[in-house]
Design a protein around this motif. Structure first.
Motif, PDB file in Angstrom:
ATOM      1  N   TYR A  11     -25.500  27.647  -0.486  1.00  0.00           N
ATOM      2  CA  TYR A  11     -26.347  28.359  -1.016  1.00  0.00           C
ATOM      3  C   TYR A  11     -26.231  28.612  -2.360  1.00  0.00           C
ATOM      4  O   TYR A  11     -24.940  28.746  -2.804  1.00  0.00           O
ATOM      5  N   SER A  38     -27.361  31.270  -5.685  1.00  0.00           N
ATOM      6  CA  SER A  38     -28.396  32.448  -6.174  1.00  0.00           C
ATOM      7  C   SER A  38     -27.768  32.709  -7.733  1.00  0.00           C
ATOM      8  O   SER A  38     -27.328  31.943  -8.032  1.00  0.00           O
ATOM      9  N   CYS A  72     -22.939  30.101  -6.387  1.00  0.00           N
ATOM     10  CA  CYS A  72     -23.021  29.252  -5.128  1.00  0.00           C
ATOM     11  C   CYS A  72     -22.060  29.655  -4.197  1.00  0.00           C
ATOM     12  O   CYS A  72     -20.873  30.037  -4.839  1.00  0.00           O
ATOM     13  N   SER A 108     -32.709  30.045  -0.286  1.00  0.00           N
ATOM     14  CA  SER A 108     -32.050  29.063  -1.684  1.00  0.00           C
ATOM     15  C   SER A 108     -30.913  28.268  -1.308  1.00  0.00           C
ATOM     16  O   SER A 108     -29.712  28.254  -1.522  1.00  0.00           O
TER      17      SER A 108
END
Length: 123
Positions: A101, A103, A107, A27
């Motif tokens: 990244y 999720s 972030c 991600s």
């Protein structure tokens, strides 16, 4: 999460060439610095080369003029072209990435390592 997968190591004679690749997946929102480190038996891990997202590069003195680092931001991949290899270049080479990244929880930023790839240069 984020995974780094390296490829391209192997056995080569002195004076030869190898090209390492490291692909990041997961991600990923963006990647800041990507780099290659190496660790020879009995020695500490050391920086070989690093490259920013803007393609600025930094090299260890021992590899300047012989190694070239590059990256493809669209593929989240970093490369290390190694020419004029010497026996002292023998080591496990590790890819490293500073990754932004995201999720389901939001972030964040993390530092990730690949599993390592063996480079052996015979004299």
């Amino acid at each position: 999460q984020v995974q780094l997968v390296e490829s391209g190591g192997g056995l080569v004679q002195a004076g030869g060439s190898l090209r390492l690749s490291c692909a990041a997946s997961g991600s990923i929102f963006s990647i800041n610095v990507m780099g290659w480190y190496r660790q020879a038996p009995g020695k500490q891990r050391e920086l070989v080369a690093a490259i920013t997202s803007g393609h600025s590069t930094n090299y260890a003195d021992s590899v300047k003029g012989r190694f070239t680092i590059s990256r493809d931001n669209a593929k989240n991949t970093v490369y290390l072209q190694m020419n004029s290899l010497k026996p002292e270049d023998t080591a496990v080479y590790y890819c490293n990435a500073d990754v932004n990244y995201c999720s389901a929880y939001g972030c964040s930023n993390g530092d990730y390592w690949g599993q390592g790839t063996q480079v052996t240069v015979s004299s």
